[in-house]
Design an enzyme around this catalytic site. Structure first.
Site, PDB file in Angstrom:
ATOM      1  N   GLU A   1       0.829  -1.200   0.000  1.00 53.58           N
ATOM      2  CA  GLU A   1       0.000   0.000   0.000  1.00 53.58           C
ATOM      3  C   GLU A   1       0.866   1.254   0.000  1.00 53.58           C
ATOM      4  OE1 GLU A   1      -3.443   2.316   2.564  1.00 53.58           O
ATOM      5  OE2 GLU A   1      -2.337   0.694   3.520  1.00 53.58           O
TER       6      GLU A   1
ATOM      7  N   GLU B   1     -11.675   2.734   5.058  1.00 56.23           N
ATOM      8  CA  GLU B   1     -10.674   3.161   6.023  1.00 56.23           C
ATOM      9  C   GLU B   1     -10.810   4.670   6.227  1.00 56.23           C
ATOM     10  OE1 GLU B   1      -6.236   1.790   6.919  1.00 56.23           O
ATOM     11  OE2 GLU B   1      -6.373   3.077   5.145  1.00 56.23           O
TER      12      GLU B   1
END
Length: 179
Positions: free
Chosen positions: A47, A146
């Site tokens: 990520e 998120e």
């Protein structure tokens, strides 16, 4: 699936001065991790995290950098975890990036920019468009939320109910026609 962290540029060190050494170490570590993960039939996810707001010292900052590293590592069980919040901050151009890196994507995460709140909060991203684009690309994976809810968790999921209803779906994403 497991997020494989890239690490941070050491304090007091110039990012450009250590970039080559950090990349070499990261690639070696990723190969080792990917081989271990493959024994368990697991996917490792890389990520990119923005260095403008979230973590100025995080090493992996853009999908372009992640794609180049994934190519160098050459392991099929390593994928891109594309967090649209970080991608928008670092690069923008989400449609192009989703299309370009779609074959590498193993997971998507979302949050509105700039506040990192629910997708229906005021901000830069048009999530109905993004969700339609993901569908048109054939994305069948999960979309991780998120974000920091502005209120409680159930309130913070109201955007999803509204989105499903706008698509003719009921709670849980099932078709009204199927009921």
């Amino acid at each position: 699936r497991i997020h494989v962290m890239a690490g941070r540029v050491p304090l007091g060190t110039d990012r450009a001065a250590v970039a080559g050494e950090m990349e070499t170490t990261f690639i070696e570590n990723l190969r080792y991790a990917a081989d271990l993960l493959s024994q368990e039939d697991m996917i490792g996810l890389l990520e990119p995290i923005n260095s403008r707001i979230t973590d100025p010292r995080y090493y992996l900052t853009t999908p372009h950098q992640a794609a180049a590293i994934l190519k160098k590592v050459g392991r099929p069980n390593l994928k891109l975890q594309l967090d649209l919040f970080h991608c928008q901050i670092m690069d923008g151009n989400l449609s192009h990036n989703l299309e370009m890196y779609f074959p590498l994507i193993g997971h998507i995460q979302i949050a509105q920019v700039p506040g990192r709140h629910e997708p229906d909060s005021p901000g830069e991203l048009n999530f109905p468009y993004i969700f339609e684009l993901l569908e048109s690309l054939g994305y069948t994976g999960y979309v991780g939320c998120e974000y920091s809810p502005k209120g409680d968790t159930l309130e913070g999921l109201g955007w999803l109910r509204s989105y499903w209803e706008s698509r003719g779906l009921q709670h849980g994403g099932t078709s009204k026609a199927a009921k």
